[in-house]
Design a protein around this motif. Sequence first.
Motif, mmCIF file in Angstrom:
data_model
loop_
_atom_site.group_PDB
_atom_site.id
_atom_site.type_symbol
_atom_site.label_atom_id
_atom_site.label_comp_id
_atom_site.label_asym_id
_atom_site.label_seq_id
_atom_site.Cartn_x
_atom_site.Cartn_y
_atom_site.Cartn_z
ATOM 1 N N GLY A 16 116.185 32.477 75.241
ATOM 2 C CA GLY A 16 117.686 32.046 75.599
ATOM 3 C C GLY A 16 118.072 32.881 76.655
ATOM 4 O O GLY A 16 119.320 32.615 77.045
ATOM 5 N N LEU B 233 118.700 29.709 87.952
ATOM 6 C CA LEU B 233 117.813 29.815 88.629
ATOM 7 C C LEU B 233 117.967 29.577 90.157
ATOM 8 O O LEU B 233 117.509 30.092 91.254
ATOM 9 N N PRO C 227 119.247 24.805 73.549
ATOM 10 C CA PRO C 227 118.904 24.800 74.967
ATOM 11 C C PRO C 227 119.659 24.057 75.944
ATOM 12 O O PRO C 227 119.938 22.880 75.525
ATOM 13 N N TRP D 176 121.402 31.642 78.571
ATOM 14 C CA TRP D 176 121.433 30.121 79.233
ATOM 15 C C TRP D 176 121.551 29.492 78.218
ATOM 16 O O TRP D 176 121.952 28.233 78.260
ATOM 17 N N ARG E 271 121.479 24.052 82.597
ATOM 18 C CA ARG E 271 122.383 25.339 83.054
ATOM 19 C C ARG E 271 121.186 26.531 83.516
ATOM 20 O O ARG E 271 121.475 27.180 84.397
ATOM 21 N N LYS E 272 120.155 26.493 82.644
ATOM 22 C CA LYS E 272 118.936 27.421 83.476
ATOM 23 C C LYS E 272 118.476 26.928 84.570
ATOM 24 O O LYS E 272 118.192 27.889 85.527
ATOM 25 N N LEU F 234 117.780 35.014 80.635
ATOM 26 C CA LEU F 234 117.178 35.300 81.865
ATOM 27 C C LEU F 234 117.176 36.529 82.267
ATOM 28 O O LEU F 234 118.484 37.287 82.195
ATOM 29 N N ASP G 42 111.351 35.775 81.733
ATOM 30 C CA ASP G 42 111.948 34.498 80.779
ATOM 31 C C ASP G 42 112.093 35.082 79.494
ATOM 32 O O ASP G 42 110.935 34.864 78.955
ATOM 33 N N THR H 289 108.621 33.779 76.952
ATOM 34 C CA THR H 289 108.871 32.319 76.308
ATOM 35 C C THR H 289 107.388 31.669 76.210
ATOM 36 O O THR H 289 107.105 31.125 74.966
ATOM 37 N N PRO I 170 118.925 23.083 79.527
ATOM 38 C CA PRO I 170 117.888 23.267 80.822
ATOM 39 C C PRO I 170 118.572 23.092 81.956
ATOM 40 O O PRO I 170 118.212 23.742 83.013
#
Length: 351
Positions: free
Chosen positions: A179, A157, A148, A141, A152-153, A181, A176, A276, A150
Amino acid sequence: MTNRRTAVVICPGRGTYNATELGSLSRHFPDASLLSRLDAIRSANGQETLVDLDGAERFTLSRHGRGDNASALIFAATLGDFLSLDEAGIEVVAVTGNSMGWYSALACAGAATPEAGFTVANTMGRLMQAALIGGQIVYPWMDDDWVPHPARKAALLALVHDISDRVGHQLTLSIDLGGLLVVAGNEAGLSAFEAAVDPLHGRFPMRLSNHAAFHTALQAPVSAQGRAALSTTLIGQPRLPMIDGRGVIWWPGASDTASLYDYTLGHQVTETYDFTAAICTAAHEFAPDLFIVTGPGTTLGGTVAQSLILSNWRGMGSKSDFQETQAKGPILVSMGMTDQRGHVTNKGIHK
């Protein structure tokens, strides 16, 4: 006066003992007597010995990559590297791990003897291989410079949640991992995720061979079998602080060992593993001079760096920031890399 540096030790999980690592135990394991004792446990269970597996002429995924063999090889390689650390130059202030690396962390931190920790890792690897429930997929992600994203993450999810709501589909966040998943579920859930995401770099989405749906409710039967097979006496009070897969610290002299046993064979098996968060806790609670990733393998180093970026450690916000900081340090040592290994073993830190 010695230049002793503080370090958090990070133990890798499954998928880190590959063709490049073949023979690593014979090259690096520092205690032949201990290795023989670990192999006695394998032999008593009718399993192939570590010496034979590590000494094979060639690596084969069907042999070395299956859970009952991979878990034992990875645990032994990790423990051997931990025992090889230069105590005169390195002060270990905490230990953590990724996924099955938690079992290795128990032994490295002294919450289990080497033999007891190996029994836990070997037993759970055997049980998971026998059941082989579901599977795992890795998908990134962060962008290529580890910046990062966020949103996109969150979208990924949300996709996982949407798929899990479909009839006959099981899918959830397994790990997690900086970077990345790692999602896990049944075949319907995994296939739906693969079909929904964009292919990236000719590698992703990456289905992990010989991996079950670790850290999900699908592993509840394996958790129950592990509790039945493994005595509570195998796990005791740690000598070093341990950071688990929630970012929680288990302190020496203050840990409830029954709760530690329950976490190890319960939550750690059936719930999401937040590596993470573990690295974030390691950075901000212990502020070490070094993060040392033991072998086998070298794949976890990038994930640790990404997790440090996500922790805003030393103001890092991208891969280039990490590389600039690392060039001044280093702050991250991967023992699987020959040129870095000498910085933390055999008094190489003083050279």
